[in-house]
Write a protein that holds these residues in place. Structure first.
Motif, PDB file in Angstrom:
ATOM      1  N   SER A  94       1.294  -1.245  -0.239  1.00 31.56           N
ATOM      2  CA  SER A  94      -0.126   0.109  -0.357  1.00 31.56           C
ATOM      3  C   SER A  94       1.063   1.284   0.178  1.00 31.56           C
ATOM      4  CB  SER A  94      -0.435   0.086   1.140  1.00 31.56           C
ATOM      5  OG  SER A  94      -0.640   0.336   2.440  1.00 31.56           O
ATOM      6  N   THR A  95       0.436   2.566  -0.368  1.00 34.53           N
ATOM      7  CA  THR A  95       0.823   3.965  -0.360  1.00 34.53           C
ATOM      8  C   THR A  95       1.345   3.934   1.489  1.00 34.53           C
ATOM      9  OG1 THR A  95      -0.606   4.904  -1.518  1.00 34.53           O
ATOM     10  CG2 THR A  95       1.222   6.314  -0.700  1.00 34.53           C
ATOM     11  N   SER A  96       1.444   3.464   2.050  1.00 38.76           N
ATOM     12  CA  SER A  96       1.472   3.773   3.737  1.00 38.76           C
ATOM     13  C   SER A  96       2.571   3.028   3.791  1.00 38.76           C
ATOM     14  CB  SER A  96       0.658   3.183   4.774  1.00 38.76           C
ATOM     15  OG  SER A  96      -0.672   3.879   4.688  1.00 38.76           O
ATOM     16  N   PHE A 123      -1.558  14.254   3.308  1.00 40.33           N
ATOM     17  CA  PHE A 123      -3.032  13.203   3.579  1.00 40.33           C
ATOM     18  C   PHE A 123      -2.350  12.486   5.586  1.00 40.33           C
ATOM     19  CE2 PHE A 123      -4.562   8.834   3.655  1.00 40.33           C
ATOM     20  CZ  PHE A 123      -6.473   9.458   3.501  1.00 40.33           C
ATOM     21  N   THR A 125      -1.982   9.322   7.290  1.00 36.60           N
ATOM     22  CA  THR A 125      -1.201   8.176   6.579  1.00 36.60           C
ATOM     23  C   THR A 125       0.019   8.662   7.049  1.00 36.60           C
ATOM     24  OG1 THR A 125      -1.203   6.279   6.313  1.00 36.60           O
ATOM     25  CG2 THR A 125      -1.153   7.307   4.357  1.00 36.60           C
ATOM     26  N   ASP A 126       0.278   9.764   5.604  1.00 36.42           N
ATOM     27  CA  ASP A 126       1.641   9.922   5.653  1.00 36.42           C
ATOM     28  C   ASP A 126       2.475  11.218   6.960  1.00 36.42           C
ATOM     29  OD1 ASP A 126       0.278  10.068   3.257  1.00 36.42           O
ATOM     30  OD2 ASP A 126       2.272  11.206   2.448  1.00 36.42           O
ATOM     31  N   SER A 172       2.217  15.833  -0.864  1.00 35.08           N
ATOM     32  CA  SER A 172       1.309  15.623  -1.351  1.00 35.08           C
ATOM     33  C   SER A 172       1.340  16.290  -2.854  1.00 35.08           C
ATOM     34  CB  SER A 172      -0.074  15.075  -1.278  1.00 35.08           C
ATOM     35  OG  SER A 172      -0.055  13.748  -0.667  1.00 35.08           O
ATOM     36  N   TYR A 176      -5.411  16.491  -0.904  1.00 34.39           N
ATOM     37  CA  TYR A 176      -6.710  15.541  -0.737  1.00 34.39           C
ATOM     38  C   TYR A 176      -7.853  15.993  -0.666  1.00 34.39           C
ATOM     39  CZ  TYR A 176      -6.762  15.409   4.561  1.00 34.39           C
ATOM     40  OH  TYR A 176      -7.211  14.767   5.844  1.00 34.39           O
ATOM     41  N   ASP A 201       4.064  12.178  -2.450  1.00 32.89           N
ATOM     42  CA  ASP A 201       3.281  11.246  -2.643  1.00 32.89           C
ATOM     43  C   ASP A 201       2.313  11.543  -4.387  1.00 32.89           C
ATOM     44  OD1 ASP A 201       0.730  10.086  -2.514  1.00 32.89           O
ATOM     45  OD2 ASP A 201       0.186  10.034  -0.243  1.00 32.89           O
ATOM     46  N   SER A 203      -0.559  10.336  -4.912  1.00 29.36           N
ATOM     47  CA  SER A 203      -2.337   9.606  -4.983  1.00 29.36           C
ATOM     48  C   SER A 203      -2.888  10.188  -5.597  1.00 29.36           C
ATOM     49  CB  SER A 203      -2.310   9.327  -3.260  1.00 29.36           C
ATOM     50  OG  SER A 203      -1.753   8.351  -2.624  1.00 29.36           O
ATOM     51  N   HIS A 204      -3.379  11.503  -5.493  1.00 28.29           N
ATOM     52  CA  HIS A 204      -4.495  12.595  -5.838  1.00 28.29           C
ATOM     53  C   HIS A 204      -3.822  13.172  -7.119  1.00 28.29           C
ATOM     54  CE1 HIS A 204      -7.712  12.155  -3.050  1.00 28.29           C
ATOM     55  NE2 HIS A 204      -6.589  12.047  -2.108  1.00 28.29           N
ATOM     56  N   CYS A 224      -1.061   5.571  -4.971  1.00 24.82           N
ATOM     57  CA  CYS A 224      -2.132   4.882  -5.087  1.00 24.82           C
ATOM     58  C   CYS A 224      -2.667   4.483  -6.521  1.00 24.82           C
ATOM     59  CB  CYS A 224      -3.544   5.248  -4.445  1.00 24.82           C
ATOM     60  SG  CYS A 224      -3.713   5.907  -3.028  1.00 24.82           S
ATOM     61  N   TYR A 226      -5.549   3.207  -7.140  1.00 21.78           N
ATOM     62  CA  TYR A 226      -6.873   2.578  -7.295  1.00 21.78           C
ATOM     63  C   TYR A 226      -8.099   3.967  -6.978  1.00 21.78           C
ATOM     64  CZ  TYR A 226      -6.061   3.944  -2.267  1.00 21.78           C
ATOM     65  OH  TYR A 226      -5.652   3.879  -1.011  1.00 21.78           O
ATOM     66  N   LYS A 227      -8.060   5.155  -7.236  1.00 19.98           N
ATOM     67  CA  LYS A 227      -8.429   6.932  -7.162  1.00 19.98           C
ATOM     68  C   LYS A 227      -8.306   6.904  -9.276  1.00 19.98           C
ATOM     69  CE  LYS A 227      -5.595   8.364  -2.953  1.00 19.98           C
ATOM     70  NZ  LYS A 227      -7.347   8.442  -2.518  1.00 19.98           N
TER      71      LYS A 227
HETATM   72  C1  PLP Z   1      -2.655  11.023  -0.017  1.00 18.75           C
HETATM   73  C2  PLP Z   1      -2.885   9.539  -0.035  1.00 18.75           C
HETATM   74  N1  PLP Z   1      -2.004   9.109   0.308  1.00 18.75           N
HETATM   75  C3  PLP Z   1      -2.323   7.987   1.281  1.00 18.75           C
HETATM   76  C4  PLP Z   1      -3.223   7.309   0.557  1.00 18.75           C
HETATM   77  C5  PLP Z   1      -3.964   5.894   1.406  1.00 18.75           C
HETATM   78  O1  PLP Z   1      -3.044   5.054   0.958  1.00 18.75           O
HETATM   79  P1  PLP Z   1      -2.817   3.545   0.890  1.00 18.75           P
HETATM   80  O2  PLP Z   1      -4.508   3.075   1.812  1.00 18.75           O
HETATM   81  O3  PLP Z   1      -2.526   2.903  -0.299  1.00 18.75           O
HETATM   82  O4  PLP Z   1      -1.999   2.947   2.103  1.00 18.75           O
HETATM   83  C6  PLP Z   1      -4.771   7.816   0.247  1.00 18.75           C
HETATM   84  C7  PLP Z   1      -5.760   7.316   0.393  1.00 18.75           C
HETATM   85  O5  PLP Z   1      -6.868   8.377  -0.521  1.00 18.75           O
HETATM   86  C8  PLP Z   1      -4.456   9.464  -0.103  1.00 18.75           C
HETATM   87  O6  PLP Z   1      -4.925   9.610  -0.648  1.00 18.75           O
END
Ligand code: PLP
Length: 420
Positions: A94-96, A123, A125-126, A172, A176, A201, A203-204, A224, A226-227
């Motif tokens: 996963s990204t995390s 985000f 999680t970061d 990021s 987000y 990151d 992801s977005h 990620c 999955y977006k």
């Molecule tokens: C910017 C960002 N980083 C990380 C994540 C989480 O990634 P993961 O669930 O793959 O760890 C998200 C989830 O929406 C996110 O928007």
């Protein structure tokens, strides 16, 4: 806005044909492709084939005939999309987890001071991952830069901080909450000049804005799939590590798949050369196989064309919001200038949660509309040019107007559920 105007825009849209490649639930409009992309029809077929034939019939033999190559095949496609070399991207975890691995590797490398910095637009999680590493390495707390609002980063403030505190920065690329888009090359150069590195990151950003990792002089990025990449729920993340730093970084999770010779079952761990060292355990084949259809569609449509349509659609939405929804108490929580905005538009209202519930519920006269909610009171509308239609935007604004004018949102509870 006249319905005929938006219908014409849909008719003239060169990307409209891509909608047919996705499954669309009936009678609803989807504005949450920035959280979970829609199902590509091809992914359904691919999974069926793998489950029936490769898993069902081929069993263990399918590792050699089909599965071992899948991570590299997908990585090469992400490399093409992101302006990287195929030996610089790996897929998995996963990204995390990827963020933990790469930050740990950077902190152990001695290449940069062990000082972790991020900002308030990043985000959660970061931030959690970085705070976990602070405990592991027993270093001073992360530096969390805040700005006067939650919409835009103050780039001057960020640069000043970096100039005075060298270290490892995580940002990021597209925030987000607000979709704020950072000047990537400018910040990478600034960081390098001040003995620092930025871990991006994406992801977005991936599949939503054009990213060229080489041109922007990026050293590390991840995100990620999955977006906007439509890889499926929890699809594996990607990690980019520039060739120049790969040999100096070591994966803290020394698993057999990151070994130079994984199938020799040697007693000692020898890291693989290059990007392969960032693998740890057995790749999740079903999830990876499901990702391929999504990246193929983005590559076929072309990221420049997708970005162009995303800007046109976001600008149209913002124009309608300004004319019709600001007078009803909404605020725009995304940058107005497209240059600084990714592919979602955030609004806020004191009753955002209830308004979201009213959209999700639909009514006799209106379709269900799926946005998402982010605390304290943001509603995000993801524009996904592979399947968002211009007419959807008009329906969205008209529905919001009706919900507000009839006060229908007051029928919904203020109590929050877990996933929105
Ligand atoms: C910017 C960002 N980083 C990380 C994540 C989480 O990634 P993961 O669930 O793959 O760890 C998200 C989830 O929406 C996110 O928007």
């Amino acid at each position: 806005m006249d319905i005929n105007i938006v219908k014409q825009k849909d008719e003239k849209d060169p990307l409209s044909k891509f909608r047919a490649h996705f499954h669309h639930p009936k009678n609803e409009l989807y504005f949450d492709g920035n959280s979970l992309g829609k199902l590509p029809l091809k992914a359904q077929q691919t999974l069926h084939e793998i489950i029936q034939n490769q898993w069902g019939e081929g069993l263990i033999r399918s590792w050699n005939t089909h599965w071992l190559d899948i991570p590299k095949k997908i990585a090469a496609k992400y490399a093409q999309l992101l302006g990287a070399e195929k030996e610089e991207i790996c897929i998995g975890e996963s990204t995390s987890v990827r963020l933990y691995q790469i930050l740990h590797a950077l902190m152990s490398s001695g290449l940069f001071p062990k000082q972790l910095t991020t900002d308030i637009l990043n985000f959660p999680t970061d931030l959690y991952v970085m705070e976990g590493l602070v405990k592991v390495f027993k270093i001073s707390p992360i530096s969390l830069i805040s700005y006067s609002n939650e919409v835009e980063a103050d780039i001057k403030k960020l640069k000043k901080f970096i100039a005075n505190h060298s270290g490892i920065i995580c940002l990021s690329l597209v925030s987000y909450k607000s979709a704020f888009l950072y000047p990537m090359q400018l910040l990478n150069r600034w960081a390098a000049k001040h003995s620092s590195i930025i871990v991006w990151d994406l992801s977005h950003a991936v599949g939503a804005v054009a990213v060229d990792l080489k041109e922007t002089e990026t050293k590390i990025a991840l995100g990620c799939t999955y977006k906007y990449m439509n890889g499926g729920p929890g699809s594996p993340a990607f990690l980019y590590v520039n060739k120049g730093v790969q040999s100096k970084l070591f994966n803290p999770i020394q698993g057999w798949f990151g070994h130079q010779l994984p199938f020799d079952f040697e007693r000692e761990y020898t890291p693989a050369q290059g990007i392969d060292r960032f693998a740890s355990g057995t790749p999740s084949i079903l999830s990876m196989a499901a990702m391929e259809a999504g990246v193929d569609l983005v590559l076929e449509a072309g990221i420049e064309s997708l970005r162009h349509k995303s800007i046109l659609q976001s600008e149209l939405l913002l124009k309608m919001v300004q004319a019709e929804l600001i007078p009803l108490g909404f605020l725009i929580e995304s940058p107005i200038e497209s240059e600084y905005r990714g592919s979602h538009v955030s609004l806020s209202h004191p009753a955002s949660w209830q308004i979201c519930q009213a959209l999700l519920a639909g009514s006799k006269l209106q379709p269900k509309i799926i946005p998402d909610f982010r605390p304290p009171n943001f509603i995000r509308f993801g524009i996904t040019p592979l399947y968002t239609q211009y007419k959807d935007l008009l329906v969205l604004v008209n529905t919001l107007k009706t919900i507000m004018n009839t006060e229908r949102y007051l029928n919904f509870s203020t109590e929050k559920t877990t996933v929105t």
